[in-house]
Structures are given as structure tokens and as C-alpha cells.
Design a protein around this motif. Structure first.
Motif, PDB file in Angstrom:
ATOM      1  N   MET A   1       0.826  -1.217   0.000  1.00  0.00           N
ATOM      2  CA  MET A   1       0.000   0.000   0.000  1.00  0.00           C
ATOM      3  C   MET A   1       0.863   1.271   0.000  1.00  0.00           C
ATOM      4  N   LYS A   2       1.948   1.254   0.842  1.00  0.00           N
ATOM      5  CA  LYS A   2       2.813   2.435   0.885  1.00  0.00           C
ATOM      6  C   LYS A   2       3.470   2.689  -0.468  1.00  0.00           C
ATOM      7  N   ASN A   3       3.905   1.605  -1.130  1.00  0.00           N
ATOM      8  CA  ASN A   3       4.507   1.758  -2.459  1.00  0.00           C
ATOM      9  C   ASN A   3       3.515   2.332  -3.449  1.00  0.00           C
ATOM     10  N   HIS A   4       2.263   1.859  -3.349  1.00  0.00           N
ATOM     11  CA  HIS A   4       1.219   2.344  -4.263  1.00  0.00           C
ATOM     12  C   HIS A   4       0.987   3.839  -4.061  1.00  0.00           C
ATOM     13  N   LEU A   5       0.852   4.265  -2.809  1.00  0.00           N
ATOM     14  CA  LEU A   5       0.611   5.686  -2.523  1.00  0.00           C
ATOM     15  C   LEU A   5       1.812   6.537  -2.910  1.00  0.00           C
ATOM     16  N   ARG A   6       3.004   5.961  -2.790  1.00  0.00           N
ATOM     17  CA  ARG A   6       4.216   6.697  -3.170  1.00  0.00           C
ATOM     18  C   ARG A   6       4.292   6.896  -4.680  1.00  0.00           C
ATOM     19  N   ASN A   7       3.683   5.978  -5.424  1.00  0.00           N
ATOM     20  CA  ASN A   7       3.834   5.987  -6.887  1.00  0.00           C
ATOM     21  C   ASN A   7       2.681   6.630  -7.647  1.00  0.00           C
ATOM     22  N   ILE A   8       1.642   7.066  -6.954  1.00  0.00           N
ATOM     23  CA  ILE A   8       0.521   7.671  -7.681  1.00  0.00           C
ATOM     24  C   ILE A   8       0.964   8.992  -8.304  1.00  0.00           C
ATOM     25  N   ASP A   9       0.227   9.423  -9.302  1.00  0.00           N
ATOM     26  CA  ASP A   9       0.554  10.637 -10.060  1.00  0.00           C
ATOM     27  C   ASP A   9       0.074  11.863  -9.271  1.00  0.00           C
ATOM     28  N   TYR A  10       0.965  12.425  -8.462  1.00  0.00           N
ATOM     29  CA  TYR A  10       0.577  13.563  -7.622  1.00  0.00           C
ATOM     30  C   TYR A  10       0.303  14.841  -8.422  1.00  0.00           C
ATOM     31  N   PRO A  11       1.007  15.099  -9.516  1.00  0.00           N
ATOM     32  CA  PRO A  11       0.616  16.253 -10.343  1.00  0.00           C
ATOM     33  C   PRO A  11      -0.816  16.123 -10.883  1.00  0.00           C
ATOM     34  N   LEU A  12      -1.217  14.908 -11.296  1.00  0.00           N
ATOM     35  CA  LEU A  12      -2.590  14.677 -11.745  1.00  0.00           C
ATOM     36  C   LEU A  12      -3.566  14.929 -10.600  1.00  0.00           C
ATOM     37  N   LEU A  13      -3.274  14.381  -9.428  1.00  0.00           N
ATOM     38  CA  LEU A  13      -4.130  14.596  -8.262  1.00  0.00           C
ATOM     39  C   LEU A  13      -4.205  16.080  -7.914  1.00  0.00           C
ATOM     40  N   GLY A  14      -3.070  16.765  -8.020  1.00  0.00           N
ATOM     41  CA  GLY A  14      -3.052  18.198  -7.735  1.00  0.00           C
ATOM     42  C   GLY A  14      -3.923  18.997  -8.684  1.00  0.00           C
ATOM     43  N   ALA A  15      -3.899  18.645  -9.977  1.00  0.00           N
ATOM     44  CA  ALA A  15      -4.723  19.354 -10.966  1.00  0.00           C
ATOM     45  C   ALA A  15      -6.209  19.157 -10.678  1.00  0.00           C
ATOM     46  N   ILE A  16      -6.582  17.953 -10.278  1.00  0.00           N
ATOM     47  CA  ILE A  16      -7.983  17.650  -9.967  1.00  0.00           C
ATOM     48  C   ILE A  16      -8.439  18.433  -8.736  1.00  0.00           C
ATOM     49  N   LEU A  17      -7.622  18.407  -7.681  1.00  0.00           N
ATOM     50  CA  LEU A  17      -7.983  19.122  -6.458  1.00  0.00           C
ATOM     51  C   LEU A  17      -7.972  20.630  -6.672  1.00  0.00           C
ATOM     52  N   PHE A  18      -7.075  21.108  -7.543  1.00  0.00           N
ATOM     53  CA  PHE A  18      -7.072  22.541  -7.866  1.00  0.00           C
ATOM     54  C   PHE A  18      -8.390  22.955  -8.502  1.00  0.00           C
ATOM     55  N   LEU A  19      -8.865  22.179  -9.475  1.00  0.00           N
ATOM     56  CA  LEU A  19     -10.133  22.508 -10.134  1.00  0.00           C
ATOM     57  C   LEU A  19     -11.287  22.466  -9.136  1.00  0.00           C
ATOM     58  N   CYS A  20     -11.270  21.492  -8.224  1.00  0.00           N
ATOM     59  CA  CYS A  20     -12.331  21.398  -7.211  1.00  0.00           C
ATOM     60  C   CYS A  20     -12.325  22.620  -6.296  1.00  0.00           C
ATOM     61  N   ALA A  21     -11.133  23.010  -5.827  1.00  0.00           N
ATOM     62  CA  ALA A  21     -11.018  24.174  -4.940  1.00  0.00           C
ATOM     63  C   ALA A  21     -11.405  25.455  -5.676  1.00  0.00           C
ATOM     64  N   PHE A  22     -10.953  25.573  -6.908  1.00  0.00           N
ATOM     65  CA  PHE A  22     -11.313  26.734  -7.724  1.00  0.00           C
ATOM     66  C   PHE A  22     -12.824  26.763  -7.952  1.00  0.00           C
ATOM     67  N   GLY A  23     -13.413  25.579  -8.161  1.00  0.00           N
ATOM     68  CA  GLY A  23     -14.855  25.490  -8.347  1.00  0.00           C
ATOM     69  C   GLY A  23     -15.620  25.961  -7.123  1.00  0.00           C
ATOM     70  N   LEU A  24     -15.158  25.594  -5.927  1.00  0.00           N
ATOM     71  CA  LEU A  24     -15.820  26.057  -4.696  1.00  0.00           C
ATOM     72  C   LEU A  24     -15.801  27.582  -4.627  1.00  0.00           C
ATOM     73  N   LEU A  25     -14.653  28.165  -4.949  1.00  0.00           N
ATOM     74  CA  LEU A  25     -14.524  29.627  -4.934  1.00  0.00           C
ATOM     75  C   LEU A  25     -15.486  30.272  -5.923  1.00  0.00           C
TER      76      LEU A  25
END
Length: 376
Positions: free
Chosen positions: A1-25
């Protein structure tokens, strides 16, 4: 599990969360006049969207760590549940009608739109079925057709609501999965011709749909009628210029632009943040598409490859439909802008889909590292 979480695409996750946060605003900025007018609370729509974001975040995090193959195995059950909910929506007294459409179910204090759930369920189901049939897809009748019959049933149930835009966007996302499978070219061309003919017929067969198409061609011809929404969208876009009028300084959201916080939130973004704000959002979507396609290309598992394609283009097609509508390049379909528009069902299910996509990125990277590790 730790290896999986270490290897996920954090830039992709960041772009998704950015759009969500921007959407709330932007939901708060676009909706506070309507919230005050209708409910006496300028944060009413923002609060509802914040709750949906919390639920969506929980699903996103769950989807990141949940084994993706199990999601595939659960897909037939998810499709059955989704079909049941789509039928339930059409039952008088159970389905909730808004704006002449019966698309919602009431779950206590929450409103739920089953068509959003069925989009995700069908995309996962299509990826699972066609991945398992990769070497048998030359037989159209026995291998290619059965999932298409289920898609056709879902299409009809969504169309009855009526919601041609959602039904069409789902069909196109499934078409992307078919295009990346081993389906024969002649079968793909035949399906494309039949699908295009059907959508054109449905678009012109109902008077209200035909009016939308005609008004989108020249909204100023009936600026106070069918073209009213698009004309006010143009006013919002034109007044924003390059840098916009400033966050919170939209004029059109004060009762002039219908659905300013939902379908037409990008018009408010253009008015307040200008072309710069528009390009930030569009580049975020393009980045998500790039990373999603990259996941598909690098994956070795056929199910992973098809699922990444389906999820990526499910998001992108919805974005294209929305952006095309507010700029007058496509007819108005009532489809929300992914991660940004107000709409709990859409936000929650899109975040779940995004979580699966991020999950797949971790699987791909972990597999690549395992293959590079020398065997002693």
C-alpha cells in the motif's frame, strides 16, 4: 500500500484538487446573489457544494486505494443498481422534477442524480467487458453487441428524463473505449454512422431541442426568448476582456444570466477573471487529459488501459460540451463543467472517477518499477 501511494501521479491529483477548490470559490462568487434572494443566505449554494466536495473527497481517497480489478468485477452489479435508479427516477411521486426534467431522487435532505452514477458504472463496465474480449472482438453479434444493448437501454432511460446531452456524452465516452479496443474498423464506422444519425434525429425530433439548435446558431434573433441565456453569456464573456473585472465583480450573475453557478459558470469566470482565468481552467483539463492518456499508454493490463481512456474522456467530453455551449460553438445541453459547476451528484461522481484514474497511475508506476528490479 505504501509503495502504491508513493507511486501515484501527484501532479494529476493536484490538478484535480485545484479545479475542485477553484470550483468552490467560483460557486460562491457566482451564486451568492441567488442565495440571498432565494434563501436569505449568500453561502447557501457554497455550503451545499462544500458538503458534496467532502463526500467526493472521501470517495476519491477510497478509489485511490481500492483495488481497481475489484471495481471491474463489481461493474455488472453497479450497472444493475444504476439501471434500477434510472427507472425509479421516472416513477411519478418518486422522481423529482425540476425545469421540466425528471432527473433527480430525493435522499433525505439531499438530491441525487442517478444519471451521473450510471456514467461511471457504464464506463467501468465497458472497459471490463471489452478488455476480457480483446481476442474475440472480430465477432460483432456475440462479442461486441451485448454491451451496446445495455448502453442503448441506459441511453433511452436518460433520454426519457429528458437529457440528450448526458446520454450523448456517455455514448461518446463508451465510443472512445471501443475505438481503443480490437473492434474491427468496419464495425466502428457502422456504429459511428448509426449513432450520429440517431443523435441528429433525436435533436430535431422534439420542438424544444430544435429551438435550442436554432437559437445557438443565431441567439440574437430571439434575444429575449430562446437565445436569452447565450446572449447574456456573450455579454459576460465580452465584458471580462483579458484580465476580467475582478473576482466577485460579475454583473451578469445578478439575475441576468440563468444558471450562472451551474451550466454557465465559465461565463462568470470569464467575466470576473478574463481570458487568463479561462486558459488556466482549460490548461488544467488538458493536463488531466495528457496524464490520463499517458497512463493508458504505459499500462500493460488491457482493462487498465481501456479504463484510463474511458475515465479521461468521460471528463473531457463533458468539459467540451459545457465550454462549447457557453461560447455558442455547441447547442446548450445543460451539462455541468467538471469539478467546477455547482451540482453535488456531478462533483461526487467525477471525484470518484478521478480517484480511480489516480489509482491506475500508481499501478502503472509500481508495475514499471517491479519490471526494472533485477532478479537475483
Amino acid at each position: 500500500m505504501k509503495n502504491h501511494l508513493r507511486n501515484i501521479d501527484y501532479p494529476l491529483l493536484g490538478a484535480i484538487l485545484f479545479l475542485c477548490a477553484f470550483g468552490l470559490l467560483m460557486v460562491y462568487s457566482a451564486s451568492y446573489p441567488l442565495g440571498m434572494l432565494r434563501y436569505g443566505d449568500d453561502k447557501f449554494f457554497f455550503s451545499q457544494q462544500l458538503i458534496s466536495f467532502g463526500l467526493g473527497l472521501l470517495l476519491l481517497l477510497t478509489a485511490i486505494i481500492f483495488p481497481y480489478r475489484k471495481i471491474g468485477k463489481l461493474s455488472p452489479l453497479l450497472v444493475l443498481v444504476s439501471l434500477f435508479l434510472l427507472v425509479l427516477v421516472l416513477v411519478p411521486g418518486i422522481g423529482v422534477e425540476r425545469n421540466y426534467s425528471q432527473r433527480w431522487l430525493q435522499l433525505g435532505p439531499l438530491m441525487f442524480q442517478p444519471s451521473e452514477a450510471v456514467k461511471l458504472a457504464i464506463v467501468v463496465y465497458f472497459a471490463q467487458v471489452y478488455a476480457s474480449k480483446q481476442h474475440r472482438l472480430h465477432n460483432f453479434k456475440t462479442e461486441v453487441l451485448p454491451p451496446l444493448i445495455i448502453l442503448g437501454l441506459v441511453f433511452v432511460l436518460i433520454l426519457i428524463q429528458p437529457d440528450l446531452g448526458t446520454a450523448t456524452s456517455l455514448a461518446l465516452a463508451c465510443g472512445c473505449i471501443l475505438l481503443c479496443s480490437n473492434v474491427r474498423l468496419k464495425h466502428l464506422l457502422g456504429l459511428g454512422i448509426v449513432g450520429l444519425t440517431g443523435v441528429i434525429y433525436l435533436a430535431v425530433s422534439e420542438s424544444y431541442r430544435l429551438k435550442r439548435i436554432l437559437s445557438f446558431r443565431d441567439p440574437f434573433e430571439d434575444a429575449l426568448g430562446d437565445g436569452y441565456q447565450l446572449v447574456n453569456s456573450y455579454y459576460a464573456i465580452a465584458s471580462g476582456g483579458i484580465t476580467g473585472n475582478g473576482l466577485g465583480n460579475s454583473f451578469q450573475k445578478f439575475g441576468y444570466l440563468p444558471e450562472a453557478h451551474t451550466d454557465f459558470i465559465m461565463a462568470v469566470i470569464l467575466e470576473e477573471l478574463g481570458t487568463i482565468g479561462f486558459f488556466v481552467v482549460v490548461l488544467s483539463y488538458l493536463f488531466i487529459m495528457y496524464r490520463g492518456v499517458r497512463i493508458s499508454i504505459k499500462g500493460n493490463d488491457p482493462f487498465l488501459k481501456l479504463l484510463a481512456v474511458g475515465l479521461t474522456f468521460m471528463i473531457m467530453i463533458q468539459a467540451i460540451f459545457n465550454l462549447g455551449a457557453i461560447t455558442g460553438l455547441l447547442p446548450i445541453t445543460g451539462i455541468t463543467l467538471p469539478f467546477i459547476s455547482y451540482g453535488g451528484s456531478s462533483l461526487i461522481l467525477l471525484m470518484a472517477a478521478a480517484g480511480i484514474l489516480v489509482n491506475l497511475s500508481g499501478v502503472v508506476k509500481t508495475s514499471a518499477k517491479e519490471q526494472e528490479t533485477p532478479v537475483l
